[in-house]
Each structure stands twice: as C-alpha cells, then as structure tokens.
Design an enzyme around this catalytic site. Structure first.
Site, PDB file in Angstrom:
ATOM      1  N   LYS A 209       0.847  -1.186   0.000  1.00 54.43           N
ATOM      2  CA  LYS A 209       0.000   0.000   0.000  1.00 54.43           C
ATOM      3  C   LYS A 209       0.889   1.244   0.000  1.00 54.43           C
ATOM      4  O   LYS A 209       1.924   1.271   0.678  1.00 54.43           O
ATOM      5  CB  LYS A 209      -0.888  -0.046   1.251  1.00 54.43           C
ATOM      6  CG  LYS A 209      -1.931   1.044   1.359  1.00 54.43           C
ATOM      7  CD  LYS A 209      -2.745   0.800   2.622  1.00 54.43           C
ATOM      8  CE  LYS A 209      -3.840   1.823   2.817  1.00 54.43           C
ATOM      9  NZ  LYS A 209      -4.637   1.528   4.039  1.00 54.43           N
TER      10      LYS A 209
ATOM     11  N   SER B 159      -9.259   1.414   3.193  1.00 50.49           N
ATOM     12  CA  SER B 159      -8.449   2.227   2.298  1.00 50.49           C
ATOM     13  C   SER B 159      -7.405   1.445   1.505  1.00 50.49           C
ATOM     14  O   SER B 159      -6.811   1.968   0.564  1.00 50.49           O
ATOM     15  CB  SER B 159      -7.755   3.333   3.097  1.00 50.49           C
ATOM     16  OG  SER B 159      -6.917   2.780   4.096  1.00 50.49           O
TER      17      SER B 159
ATOM     18  N   SER C  30      -9.376  -1.085   7.324  1.00 55.17           N
ATOM     19  CA  SER C  30      -8.843  -0.833   5.982  1.00 55.17           C
ATOM     20  C   SER C  30      -8.124  -1.991   5.311  1.00 55.17           C
ATOM     21  O   SER C  30      -7.794  -1.914   4.133  1.00 55.17           O
ATOM     22  CB  SER C  30      -7.915   0.388   6.007  1.00 55.17           C
ATOM     23  OG  SER C  30      -8.679   1.557   6.142  1.00 55.17           O
TER      24      SER C  30
END
Length: 460
Positions: free
Chosen positions: A78, A153, A177
């Site tokens: 990420k 996310s 997330s």
C-alpha cells in the site's frame, strides 16, 4: 506458467527448475501492464527494481546461499508504506513526489526474507476513507465489477490480489482498511494484534488504532506471509479440525442495519462452522453500542495532529472527503479525546473477559453491505440512511480499539455477483485460532468460490 499460483507452488517451481525468479517477476509485471489499466490498483510499478532483485536472488540461490522464507515471492505494498528509493505518495498530491530514504520496518523485514517488491498500490487519500476513490490518482475498480469500489483504504492491495497482479500485498488497517477491501474483493485479510507487526515507516492515520496486515488469495498464503511478518511459524495451524471451538454469535449490533443477502450468507457460514464441529454460543455484545463514535474521535484527533503542518500549508490540496475528515478534528476537545481513550479501555476489558470466560472466536459479518458503486456515498436500510463510510466501518473499527486480531475471509456472493466477508475475531495474540478456523472453513466451503474468483477477477 498459467493460472494463479500459491506461494508454495511458486517456490516448488523454483526447486524443480520449472521457472526462475525472473520468470515469475516478469509474469506479474506483464499481467500488471495488461490488466491494471482497467483496475488502477497500482500508483507506482517498480519494474527495474523488481527485475534487478529477481536477478540478484537467482544468483544468490545459484551460489548455494541459504534463502529466506519468501524467496522469489513478488509482493506489493500500500502506498502509505515507505519504500527506499521508490516514490511513496500516501495517495496524495501534497506528497506526490516523495521518495523515502529508508524502508518501513515491515518492508525491510520482508526484503530480508528474499521477497521481491513489485510496486505500490493505490489507496484512499492518506488512508482516510473506505472507497479508494482517489481524487489524485483515480479510483481503484473492483475486479468483480469495475463499476464498484474495492473498499478501502487498502483498495489497491485487495484488488491487485484478487486479480492476481501480485502474489500477496501488505496493507494498513485503522478502522477496517485491510478487512473491508478483503471482503469487498473476495480475498483474505488479517488485522493482527496491535503492535504485533511494526508500524515504523507507515504514514499514520492514528498511532492508537493503526495496524499493518497481510492481504492474500487464500489462508495458506496468509499463514506463510504472516509468519514472515512476525518471525514465527503459523503453518502448524493449517488444521481442518475445529471440533469443540467455541464460536460466539452476537445477539445484537452485528445483526442490525445489514443487507439481507449479506446476513443470509453470514448465517450460512455459521451453519458451516457448526457442521465442522464448532460450538455456536449466543453472545451478548450490547456494551459495544456507540463504539463507532469513540473510534472516530480517537482517529480524527490523532489524524489532525499528524496532518497539522500539511493542513496549515496545503489544506486546499486535499480531496473533499479527506479535508472534511481532518477539519472535523478541530472540533474535538481534549476532554472528548481522553474520554474516548478511557472508553476504549473499557471495551478492551469487556472483550478480554468475554474471550477468557465464554468463547474462543467471535464470528460477525465483516461489513454490513457489499461494495457500492464508485461515487455512491450513502446506503439505505429501509428508513435508515447511513454514509458508506459509517456503514463499512461499523463492524470492523471496534476491533482496532480492542487491539485483538480480526480476519476477513470470503463467505459467498450476492445475487449481483459481489463478494461478502465473514469476520473472525480472537483474543490478543491468538492469530493461530483465526488461521485454524479460517483454514477449516476455506477448505470446506471456498473451492468453488476461488475458482469463480480466478475466472472473473484474474481472467483464468
């Protein structure tokens, strides 16, 4: 090489000479180039770095040197996780040209296990949302249906894993997330026990709530990757025997304001666990009412502090939802923040008692709704209307506060062909129980689901 390969299958091919680390790396890079324009799951692809690393690892193996647990396994990260010499944007325009001079602790740890860094995944701006509809780098698309979000996310990470554009990915989880996109994309995601995996070098949302966790295509890959992340082996817990496992079934909260198909699939997953020998125990969790506001108070307060200097210089450069979230921190008093931290302690004590006295694992839906179309901000439950953010985090954020491990594993598809997740939760440091329960459920229930996922999402 055709079709999805597990970590064990990739490494088995190295041993038999079926392929080399460079072959595998080029295979993933080729897939990213061909398929990612439609998904937008990557912000940066580290092509030269990845191929150079693959060549170095081949030479290391050929010389007879001992190789690491993740030898030749391509991973993505990420893009709020620092990578030395590779652009790390945090999903923002403010930090669009940021190139870290050192790796985050987890990146360094996995590189030392001879993994290969493929690139950086798209995310919700600064990890401050659940749709991965990024105003600066474009929305991530759900591989099951490109009109839908992948959750967030860590949306780019989950989409990349579902579409087989990486062997596995590392995400972060402040209020769900890792688990929200895992559920939305039909993959496996684990939020570990708080501080079990180091967070140094991750751009914080909230130091009290942030976790780093793996996103994988299956439970065996999760056990291997999480073992490398924590320097301990979880392979012994890939055991299909869950007879006698006490599984808590909440009698309130986790069965309220929920999509009917999601709830039906959740109930079916409970029946499956029971058929495998688990003991279902009705569990009172009424004490968690109002926990979302507590979590939001902590997260917004700390995010406001983290972003203080950026907000002073560059507030207009944030996307609308990230800006609104950060501006909300200005209205939170120190008393409210401290009260939220004290309530968090109460939740921790209540769950600790629950796990010690009554149950081994708590089973809930991961999220109360399937993925929503890109751009949709509200969800309706009869007369009750809720923001997508509040709905998506309602069943997950609590366990960031409680600091216990929580796993999301697929449990079926809605009539619209969107995946639904089952969340399994255990007491602190009992990831072994989640891996055991998740593996037993997977082996019994998910073979056809995985086949369909690889056909639809990966094109195999």
């Amino acid at each position: 090489m055709m079709g999805r390969k597990t970590i064990q299958e990739i490494q088995s091919g190295y041993k038999t000479g079926s392929w080399t680390t460079l072959d595998i790396t080029k295979y993933y890079l080729k897939r990213i180039k061909k398929k990612d324009p439609a998904l937008n799951s990557y912000i940066t692809v580290a092509k030269d770095r990845a191929t150079g690393e693959a060549k170095r690892l081949e030479a290391k193996s050929s010389s007879g040197e001992q190789t690491g647990l993740l030898y030749g396994i391509p991973l993505s990260y990420k893009d709020n996780i620092d990578t030395k010499g590779i652009r790390t944007t945090y999903g923002s325009s403010i930090d669009a040209n940021h190139i870290p001079d050192k790796n985050a602790a987890i990146v360094q740890r996995l590189l030392l296990q001879d993994s290969i860094l493929l690139g950086k995944n798209n995310l919700h701006e600064y990890a401050l949302g659940v749709t991965s509809n990024n105003p600066h780098y474009g929305p991530v698309h759900n591989p099951w249906n490109h009109e839908y979000t992948p959750g967030g996310s860590s949306g780019g990470s989950a989409a990349a894993v579902a579409a087989d554009l990486t062997a596995a990915s590392i995400g972060t989880d402040t209020g769900g997330s890792v688990r929200i996109p895992a559920a939305s994309c039909g993959v496996v995601g684990l939020k570990p026990t708080y501080n079990k995996v180091p967070t140094e070098g991750v751009f914080y949302v909230s130091w009290t709530l942030d976790h780093v966790g793996p996103i994988t295509a299956n439970m065996t890959d999760l056990a291997i990757l999480f073992g490398a992340m924590t320097k301990q082996s979880y392979l012994p817990y890939l055991n299909q025997d869950i007879r006698g496992l006490r599984v808590g079934v909440p009698t309130s909260y986790f069965n309220e304001h929920i999509d009917p198909e999601t709830y039906a699939l959740y109930l079916q997953s409970l029946e499956a666990l029971e058929s495998l020998g688990a003991i279902l125990i009705d569990t009172d969790v009424s004490f968690v009412e109002g926990n979302s506001e507590v979590s939001l108070t902590i997260a917004a307060s700390e995010a406001g502090y983290v972003h203080k200097s950026r907000m002073e210089c560059c507030l207009s450069q944030y996307g609308a939802d990230a800006r609104a979230f950060l501006e909300s921190s200005r209205d939170i008093t120190s008393l409210q923040y401290i009260e939220a931290l004290k309530t968090k302690e109460m939740y921790m004590n209540m769950f600790d008692q629950l796990f010690r006295e009554r149950i081994d694992v708590l089973a809930t839906p991961t999220i109360p709704i399937p993925a929503r179309k890109i751009g949709v901000d509200e969800v309706h439950f009869g007369d009750y209307t809720e923001s997508v953010f509040d709905a998506m985090t309602r069943y997950t954020g609590l366990f960031n506060m409680v600091e216990v491990p929580a796993l999301s594993i697929p449990c079926g598809l809605t009539s619209e062909g969107l995946p639904v997740g089952l969340q399994l939760v255990a007491r602190k440091d009992r990831e072994d129980l989640l891996i055991r329960a998740g593996y037993a459920y997977e082996q019994d229930q998910l073979k056809e689901f995985y086949r369909l996922r690889d056909q639809i999402c990966a094109g195999y």
